[in-house]
Design a protein around this motif. Structure first.
Motif, PDB file in Angstrom:
ATOM      1  N   TYR A 217      -9.868 -26.360 -22.300  1.00  0.00           N
ATOM      2  CA  TYR A 217      -9.986 -25.358 -23.354  1.00  0.00           C
ATOM      3  C   TYR A 217     -11.303 -24.586 -23.265  1.00  0.00           C
ATOM      4  N   SER A 218     -11.894 -24.587 -22.092  1.00  0.00           N
ATOM      5  CA  SER A 218     -13.086 -23.770 -21.863  1.00  0.00           C
ATOM      6  C   SER A 218     -12.659 -22.448 -21.230  1.00  0.00           C
ATOM      7  N   PRO A 219     -13.310 -21.345 -21.560  1.00  0.00           N
ATOM      8  CA  PRO A 219     -12.948 -20.049 -20.986  1.00  0.00           C
ATOM      9  C   PRO A 219     -13.376 -19.948 -19.526  1.00  0.00           C
ATOM     10  N   ILE A 220     -12.776 -19.025 -18.821  1.00  0.00           N
ATOM     11  CA  ILE A 220     -13.142 -18.748 -17.434  1.00  0.00           C
ATOM     12  C   ILE A 220     -12.916 -17.265 -17.187  1.00  0.00           C
ATOM     13  N   GLN A 221     -13.754 -16.678 -16.365  1.00  0.00           N
ATOM     14  CA  GLN A 221     -13.699 -15.230 -16.171  1.00  0.00           C
ATOM     15  C   GLN A 221     -13.445 -14.878 -14.711  1.00  0.00           C
ATOM     16  N   PHE A 222     -12.581 -13.881 -14.502  1.00  0.00           N
ATOM     17  CA  PHE A 222     -12.309 -13.292 -13.197  1.00  0.00           C
ATOM     18  C   PHE A 222     -12.514 -11.789 -13.347  1.00  0.00           C
ATOM     19  N   ARG A 223     -13.517 -11.249 -12.672  1.00  0.00           N
ATOM     20  CA  ARG A 223     -13.939  -9.867 -12.919  1.00  0.00           C
ATOM     21  C   ARG A 223     -14.243  -9.755 -14.419  1.00  0.00           C
TER      22      ARG A 223
ATOM     23  N   ASP B  89      -3.085  -7.801 -16.717  1.00  0.00           N
ATOM     24  CA  ASP B  89      -4.479  -8.211 -16.558  1.00  0.00           C
ATOM     25  C   ASP B  89      -4.759  -8.809 -15.191  1.00  0.00           C
ATOM     26  N   VAL B  90      -3.739  -9.380 -14.582  1.00  0.00           N
ATOM     27  CA  VAL B  90      -3.887 -10.064 -13.290  1.00  0.00           C
ATOM     28  C   VAL B  90      -2.724  -9.670 -12.396  1.00  0.00           C
ATOM     29  N   ILE B  91      -3.021  -9.457 -11.132  1.00  0.00           N
ATOM     30  CA  ILE B  91      -1.980  -9.268 -10.122  1.00  0.00           C
ATOM     31  C   ILE B  91      -2.078 -10.417  -9.141  1.00  0.00           C
ATOM     32  N   GLU B  92      -0.952 -11.073  -8.902  1.00  0.00           N
ATOM     33  CA  GLU B  92      -0.900 -12.128  -7.889  1.00  0.00           C
ATOM     34  C   GLU B  92       0.002 -11.666  -6.755  1.00  0.00           C
ATOM     35  N   ILE B  93      -0.506 -11.750  -5.536  1.00  0.00           N
ATOM     36  CA  ILE B  93       0.277 -11.444  -4.343  1.00  0.00           C
ATOM     37  C   ILE B  93       0.912 -12.743  -3.857  1.00  0.00           C
TER      38      ILE B  93
ATOM     39  N   ASN C   8      -9.604  -2.212 -10.600  1.00  0.00           N
ATOM     40  CA  ASN C   8     -11.006  -2.106 -11.008  1.00  0.00           C
ATOM     41  C   ASN C   8     -11.414  -3.453 -11.605  1.00  0.00           C
ATOM     42  N   GLU C   9     -12.531  -3.492 -12.267  1.00  0.00           N
ATOM     43  CA  GLU C   9     -13.022  -4.766 -12.793  1.00  0.00           C
ATOM     44  C   GLU C   9     -12.202  -5.281 -13.976  1.00  0.00           C
ATOM     45  N   SER C  10     -11.262  -4.485 -14.465  1.00  0.00           N
ATOM     46  CA  SER C  10     -10.438  -4.903 -15.606  1.00  0.00           C
ATOM     47  C   SER C  10      -9.170  -5.636 -15.176  1.00  0.00           C
ATOM     48  N   THR C  11      -8.942  -5.739 -13.870  1.00  0.00           N
ATOM     49  CA  THR C  11      -7.748  -6.428 -13.372  1.00  0.00           C
ATOM     50  C   THR C  11      -8.150  -7.365 -12.245  1.00  0.00           C
ATOM     51  N   ALA C  12      -7.805  -8.637 -12.381  1.00  0.00           N
ATOM     52  CA  ALA C  12      -8.158  -9.634 -11.367  1.00  0.00           C
ATOM     53  C   ALA C  12      -7.056  -9.745 -10.320  1.00  0.00           C
ATOM     54  N   LEU C  13      -7.441 -10.258  -9.144  1.00  0.00           N
ATOM     55  CA  LEU C  13      -6.495 -10.391  -8.039  1.00  0.00           C
ATOM     56  C   LEU C  13      -6.426 -11.843  -7.572  1.00  0.00           C
ATOM     57  N   PHE C  14      -5.228 -12.427  -7.647  1.00  0.00           N
ATOM     58  CA  PHE C  14      -4.955 -13.769  -7.143  1.00  0.00           C
ATOM     59  C   PHE C  14      -4.025 -13.647  -5.934  1.00  0.00           C
ATOM     60  N   VAL C  15      -4.046 -14.658  -5.081  1.00  0.00           N
ATOM     61  CA  VAL C  15      -3.078 -14.768  -3.973  1.00  0.00           C
ATOM     62  C   VAL C  15      -2.512 -16.171  -3.983  1.00  0.00           C
ATOM     63  N   ARG C  16      -1.181 -16.278  -3.952  1.00  0.00           N
ATOM     64  CA  ARG C  16      -0.542 -17.592  -3.822  1.00  0.00           C
ATOM     65  C   ARG C  16      -0.240 -17.855  -2.356  1.00  0.00           C
ATOM     66  N   ILE C  17      -0.634 -19.033  -1.881  1.00  0.00           N
ATOM     67  CA  ILE C  17      -0.329 -19.439  -0.512  1.00  0.00           C
ATOM     68  C   ILE C  17       0.327 -20.813  -0.517  1.00  0.00           C
TER      69      ILE C  17
ATOM     70  N   LEU D 262     -10.100 -14.306   2.479  1.00  0.00           N
ATOM     71  CA  LEU D 262      -9.597 -13.631   1.283  1.00  0.00           C
ATOM     72  C   LEU D 262     -10.701 -13.448   0.251  1.00  0.00           C
ATOM     73  N   LYS D 263     -11.574 -14.441   0.122  1.00  0.00           N
ATOM     74  CA  LYS D 263     -12.710 -14.323  -0.797  1.00  0.00           C
ATOM     75  C   LYS D 263     -13.568 -13.114  -0.415  1.00  0.00           C
ATOM     76  N   ASP D 264     -13.788 -12.937   0.876  1.00  0.00           N
ATOM     77  CA  ASP D 264     -14.591 -11.799   1.343  1.00  0.00           C
ATOM     78  C   ASP D 264     -13.882 -10.469   1.135  1.00  0.00           C
ATOM     79  N   HIS D 265     -12.565 -10.504   0.964  1.00  0.00           N
ATOM     80  CA  HIS D 265     -11.779  -9.293   0.725  1.00  0.00           C
ATOM     81  C   HIS D 265     -11.526  -9.066  -0.771  1.00  0.00           C
ATOM     82  N   GLY D 266     -12.275  -9.757  -1.627  1.00  0.00           N
ATOM     83  CA  GLY D 266     -12.201  -9.474  -3.053  1.00  0.00           C
ATOM     84  C   GLY D 266     -11.122 -10.193  -3.819  1.00  0.00           C
ATOM     85  N   VAL D 267     -10.573 -11.281  -3.268  1.00  0.00           N
ATOM     86  CA  VAL D 267      -9.586 -12.083  -4.001  1.00  0.00           C
ATOM     87  C   VAL D 267     -10.331 -13.042  -4.917  1.00  0.00           C
ATOM     88  N   ASP D 268      -9.893 -13.122  -6.172  1.00  0.00           N
ATOM     89  CA  ASP D 268     -10.611 -13.891  -7.190  1.00  0.00           C
ATOM     90  C   ASP D 268     -10.197 -15.351  -7.273  1.00  0.00           C
ATOM     91  N   LEU D 269      -8.957 -15.656  -6.893  1.00  0.00           N
ATOM     92  CA  LEU D 269      -8.483 -17.047  -6.971  1.00  0.00           C
ATOM     93  C   LEU D 269      -7.344 -17.240  -5.982  1.00  0.00           C
TER      94      LEU D 269
END
Length: 350
Positions: free
Chosen positions: A3-9, A165-169, A215-224, A246-253
């Motif tokens: 129940y702790s918050p976490i931030q992505f962008r 708010d989030v896009i997952e590829i 932009n900074e208002s939308t986070a990017l996840f990738v499922r593998i 992927l981290k170097d290419h701006g993927v947040d999680l």
């Protein structure tokens, strides 16, 4: 930690519970409907930190079945916007969408490939069907691969228009991106096949193209898929190396699942069986991860976070059984979680 918050962008999740994307097979022409409105809205009322809408085809051939969701036209975008707006206006949940292409695993129903007349010609990196009895998929040319990258980019633009708010590829479970990653399904000899660097090229091009829309208002996840449980196939070491890139290419999680690409693969399934993959990716690639796979108990979820195995808890079947798992868990742990003001008379801790 649950129940702790976490931030992505600039996207802050109020807790670590995530509704994992799960196909509902309930659309006509790729359109979300009243079922989806209630389905996703109810999880928001249950206090879930992040809701991720099911695998959504970036083009008609990207769907798994004729009844899967799509986001390739304006009407589909508007239907999804109605859901997003409700979640934002009536809860503290954030909402994401999983952009997907089924590749050779498309044009099916009940896990059986349907005739091309009822479905469509599937596409893949190489002329290898998922099951030997299925049609040989059309092999994408280099130019057609570039078109697919643009499909993902345009879908991301539509997702932003809908307010997600989030896009997952979706790069897991044997769908198109995973088909490119694996040396067992990708036997190309051009710049998209052969070496590890070539096989990950398609995914990296998609990530870069999608990030051009964000932009900074939308986070990017990738499922593998952390591994595909097959000799000489995609494995956890590959996943760690990919996650670093992927981290170097701006993927947040990195959302770490497993399997799905090799028919008949032997998988030992038990509670939390995929958590070790998320842990290895998190700790070796030094990137945020999501854990998924038979996580059904509040204590189990908390322990995963406390041990540093993952940063988010993706819940699938359990949140179908119990849309209120997040708020009920807060009662159990004496923590704060969103609860609809209309239901406050039922907010008790025992």
């Amino acid at each position: 930690m649950l129940y702790s918050p976490i931030q992505f962008r600039n996207v802050e999740l109020r807790n670590r519970w995530v509704m994992s994307p799960m196909c509902m097979y309930s659309c006509e022409n790729g359109l979300a409907n009243d079922f989806h409105f209630v389905h996703y809205g109810s999880r928001a009322q249950g206090g879930t930190g992040l809701i991720i809408v099911e695998a959504t085809g970036v083009e008609p051939r990207g769907r798994i079945t004729n009844h899967c969701m799509g986001i390739w036209n304006d009407e589909q975008t508007e239907k999804l916007k109605k859901i997003v707006d409700f979640v934002h206006q009536n809860s503290e949940s954030k909402i994401g969408i999983q952009l997907a292409h089924a590749g050779r695993k498309g044009s099916t129903w009940n896990n059986i490939q349907i005739p091309v007349e009822e479905g469509w010609e599937t596409v893949a990196p190489s002329p290898i069907p998922y099951h030997p009895t299925e049609r040989i998929p059309h092999v994408l040319t280099a130019a057609e691969i570039k078109e697919q990258v643009q499909h993902f980019k345009k879908a991301a633009k539509r997702a932003l228009e809908a307010g997600f708010d989030v896009i997952e590829i979706h790069g897991a479970h044997g769908y198109l991106i995973h088909q490119f990653l694996s040396p067992l399904s990708n036997i190309r000899t051009d710049e998209y096949g052969g070496s590890f660097e070539n096989r990950i090229r398609f995914l990296l091009e998609i990530v870069d193209a999608v990030n051009e829309e964000l932009n900074e208002s939308t986070a990017l996840f990738v499922r593998i898929s952390g591994t595909e449980y097959a000799e000489n196939g995609w494995n956890i070491e590959n996943s760690v190396e990919l996650a670093k890139i992927l981290k170097d290419h701006g993927v947040d999680l990195i959302d770490v699942s497993s399997g799905g690409n090799i028919h008949g693969a032997k998988i030992s399934v038990f509670d939390g069986y995929q958590v070790p993959f998320a842990s290895e990716v998190k700790n070796k690639a030094e990137v945020k991860t999501g854990a998924v796979g038979l996580i059904t108990k509040i204590k189990q979820a908390e322990e995963i976070l406390q041990k540093g195995d993952a940063d988010l808890i993706f819940v699938a079947r359990e949140i179908l059984r119990n849309p209120y798992i997040a708020v009920q868990g807060s009662f159990e742990m004496n923590e704060e979680s969103f609860f609809p003001h209309q239901y406050l008379r039922a907010k008790i801790s025992s």
